[in-house]
Design a protein around this motif. Sequence first.
Motif, PDB file in Angstrom:
ATOM      1  N   LEU A 195      75.911  -7.540  11.923  1.00 14.81           N
ATOM      2  CA  LEU A 195      75.434  -6.185  11.653  1.00 14.81           C
ATOM      3  C   LEU A 195      75.035  -5.473  12.946  1.00 14.81           C
ATOM      4  N   HIS A 196      74.371  -6.192  13.833  1.00 18.99           N
ATOM      5  CA  HIS A 196      73.937  -5.591  15.093  1.00 18.99           C
ATOM      6  C   HIS A 196      75.141  -5.166  15.930  1.00 18.99           C
ATOM      7  N   TYR A 199      68.008  -1.132   8.917  1.00 16.41           N
ATOM      8  CA  TYR A 199      69.152  -0.262   8.638  1.00 16.41           C
ATOM      9  C   TYR A 199      68.903   0.575   7.390  1.00 16.41           C
ATOM     10  N   GLN A 200      68.245   0.004   6.396  1.00 18.01           N
ATOM     11  CA  GLN A 200      67.916   0.788   5.199  1.00 18.01           C
ATOM     12  C   GLN A 200      66.942   1.913   5.539  1.00 18.01           C
ATOM     13  N   GLY A 255      64.898  -3.492   5.315  1.00 18.62           N
ATOM     14  CA  GLY A 255      65.192  -3.799   6.704  1.00 18.62           C
ATOM     15  C   GLY A 255      65.405  -2.533   7.502  1.00 18.62           C
ATOM     16  N   THR A 301      70.240   0.909  -3.025  1.00 17.59           N
ATOM     17  CA  THR A 301      69.778  -0.225  -2.225  1.00 17.59           C
ATOM     18  C   THR A 301      68.264  -0.360  -2.222  1.00 17.59           C
ATOM     19  N   GLU A 340      70.851  -4.899   3.600  1.00 21.32           N
ATOM     20  CA  GLU A 340      71.017  -4.391   4.946  1.00 21.32           C
ATOM     21  C   GLU A 340      72.468  -4.037   5.264  1.00 21.32           C
ATOM     22  N   TYR A 400      76.727  -2.110  14.421  1.00 22.57           N
ATOM     23  CA  TYR A 400      75.845  -0.975  14.716  1.00 22.57           C
ATOM     24  C   TYR A 400      76.092  -0.461  16.130  1.00 22.57           C
ATOM     25  N   GLU A 434      73.740  -7.753  -0.374  1.00 24.39           N
ATOM     26  CA  GLU A 434      72.962  -7.700   0.858  1.00 24.39           C
ATOM     27  C   GLU A 434      72.530  -6.262   1.132  1.00 24.39           C
ATOM     28  N   ASP A 457      73.011 -11.179  10.686  1.00 21.12           N
ATOM     29  CA  ASP A 457      72.217 -10.253  11.491  1.00 21.12           C
ATOM     30  C   ASP A 457      72.949  -9.889  12.780  1.00 21.12           C
ATOM     31  N   GLY A 499      72.744  -0.749   3.693  1.00 29.97           N
ATOM     32  CA  GLY A 499      71.969   0.178   4.508  1.00 29.97           C
ATOM     33  C   GLY A 499      72.709   0.602   5.758  1.00 29.97           C
ATOM     34  N   LEU A 500      73.360  -0.355   6.420  1.00 26.33           N
ATOM     35  CA  LEU A 500      74.108  -0.016   7.628  1.00 26.33           C
ATOM     36  C   LEU A 500      75.293   0.885   7.288  1.00 26.33           C
TER      37      LEU A 500
END
Length: 404
Positions: free
Chosen positions: A179-180, A283-284, A281, A274, A223, A183, A221, A176, A226-227
């Motif tokens: 990913l943050h 991002y998706q 989540g 996805t 997310e 982003y 995964e 997490d 999604g990202l």
Amino acid sequence: MSDQRVGDLLREFAPQVLGTLVRRHGQFDACEDAVQEALLAAAQRWPADGVPGQPHAWLLTVATRTLVDFWRRDSARRRRELAAAALEPAGVSEGADVDDTLVLLFLCCHPDLSPSSQLALTLRAVGGLTTAEIAAAFLVPEAAMAKRIVRAKQRIRASGARFDLPAADQRRARLDVVLHVLYLVFNEGYTTRAGPVLHRTDLTAEAIRLTRLLHRLLPAEGEVAGLLALMVLTDARDAARTDATGAIVPLAEQRRDLWDASAIAEGVALVHRTLGTGPIGPYQIQASIAALHDEAATHHDTDWPQILALYDVLDHVAPGPLVTLSRAVALAMVHGPRAGLALLGTLHGDHRVAYTHRIEAVRAHLLEQTGDVAGARESYLRAARMTASRPERDYLTLRAARLA
């Protein structure tokens, strides 16, 4: 070769060289200092002498020699350790470089660091930004940012972290954060918070590249996918974001024939693969919103009711003031500008967005739609004073001038 081209190459190779050094020798802070010395040497020599045939190996050799000099001065024990390490060949494969950069990303997102330190260190080590550039992005003094980065490197060293991908269970726990940070790196590149340029392609490209690597590492995964989809779908519009003079073109006025159709197709396919395969989540959800924007033939064809519904879901999954801000725009498109202004009013006094100009910019746009010209002009000018981005300031000032 131009200084700009040299700068682009150095930003590309810096995280790869740093990853290689840290993997071989540990001591993140010393390796980072050595890489900076190598980059400085390259910046001085390459414009005049030309880029070497193997720029990665050149930088790695210079950085390693810097480490040798440092450890020779430090202690005889360090000399013996480096002598053994120096027997390794200098060249590494491209695949190893890529893996090292991904490992470096996980290291910068070490759980012992605060979120702000994780982001600052990632921008420095992986994104290749200078301390001054990071300080400008965070709107803090350069000296304060330098101390933050030094403390982050010291904390990683004190933790005894090894330069390896975390074990599967630890990797999931740290995902997490990773990913943050990716982003935020992408966002900082797509719309820089300060300075003369709107977009830093080196940052957006690096964020997309690392997210692709992460997706290959963790294909199940949702997310991560999604990202990646969100980044690709957003970046697909880049060619239409400014006009021939470099002025900002708002989404509603962009030439959609300039959007990257192949990138849009890739992003939409990621979203379709996805959704429904696991827990949804943020991002998706954001990628789904971006897909609706990108698939619309014109601004008026955009499915705003569906976008508003997705923002309602996003507000439930990951509530926050920036989500509320985006919901206000979608709400205005569906139910009129006064409805959007009413929702925007709920953010009044929220300290989390007190620093950003975006609330005033949205308020100005909605007030203009209601016919409140004086109020809109005042909000545009207030937003222009709040932003440190020259392109955004110019755009907001021009909008205000048009209402004079």
